[in-house]
Scaffold this motif. Sequence first.
Motif, mmCIF file in Angstrom:
data_model
loop_
_atom_site.group_PDB
_atom_site.id
_atom_site.type_symbol
_atom_site.label_atom_id
_atom_site.label_comp_id
_atom_site.label_asym_id
_atom_site.label_seq_id
_atom_site.Cartn_x
_atom_site.Cartn_y
_atom_site.Cartn_z
ATOM 1 N N TYR A 1 0.839 -1.325 -0.095
ATOM 2 C CA TYR A 1 -0.034 0.082 0.081
ATOM 3 C C TYR A 1 0.763 1.206 -0.034
ATOM 4 O O TYR A 1 2.192 1.152 0.092
ATOM 5 C CB TYR A 1 -0.935 -0.093 1.201
ATOM 6 N N LYS A 2 0.166 2.277 -0.105
ATOM 7 C CA LYS A 2 0.983 3.654 -0.014
ATOM 8 C C LYS A 2 0.409 4.448 0.835
ATOM 9 O O LYS A 2 -0.740 4.707 1.390
ATOM 10 C CB LYS A 2 0.913 4.237 -1.574
ATOM 11 N N LYS B 1 4.765 13.368 -0.191
ATOM 12 C CA LYS B 1 4.841 12.318 -1.268
ATOM 13 C C LYS B 1 4.413 10.939 -0.632
ATOM 14 O O LYS B 1 4.379 10.762 0.758
ATOM 15 C CB LYS B 1 6.090 12.217 -1.727
ATOM 16 N N TYR B 2 3.931 10.048 -1.531
ATOM 17 C CA TYR B 2 3.516 8.769 -1.126
ATOM 18 C C TYR B 2 4.726 7.724 -0.763
ATOM 19 O O TYR B 2 5.531 7.993 -1.700
ATOM 20 C CB TYR B 2 2.663 8.455 -1.973
ATOM 21 N N ILE B 3 4.634 7.102 0.149
ATOM 22 C CA ILE B 3 5.855 6.181 0.511
ATOM 23 C C ILE B 3 5.285 4.546 0.310
ATOM 24 O O ILE B 3 4.160 4.342 0.783
ATOM 25 C CB ILE B 3 6.536 6.376 1.897
#
Length: 118
Positions: A54-55, A63-65
């Motif tokens: 998942y993000k 930001k998305y990790i």
Amino acid sequence: MKFLYIFLLSCTFLVAEDFITKFEYAKMLYQNPRGIGCNKCHGDKGEGKNIVDYKDYDKKNKKYIKKSLIAPRINNLEFSKFKSSLKESRGIMPSYFLTDNEIASLYGYIQTFNKDKK
Ligand code: HEC
């Protein structure tokens, strides 16, 4: 006399023979305990498994990790560790109400998959 002996011997075998072997019983328990099967998360051999990717949004860096939820390998643990993990309530893993015998059976079963003994 000989016949009696053979007869008695086969009787003890009948009594001693369970319907299913200990291994089959433990396999059943692993895949279908009172609750969701351990294999669904930890894999058929307790080798551990990635449950989901998942993000997660990192607010600081905006930001998305990428993250993943992993069920750890469980076929190489000490018995005491294995048992206490099942007795304590945990985060993601559901709580089970297994007896000491059931826990010991499960442990014996998944240990058979710990081929490299690591
Ligand atoms: C919904 C998924 C899921 C199911 C079903 C599940 N587990 Fe887990 N298990 C986990 C996760 C995730 C962890 C890691 C600790 C946590 O976040 O709860 C874990 C941790 C463990 C640990 C501790 C491992 C360590 O190294 O600390 C043991 C032992 C374990 N599980 C055994 C089992 C057994 C036996 C069953 C079946 C009776 C089972 N689990 C069912 C997800 C699951």
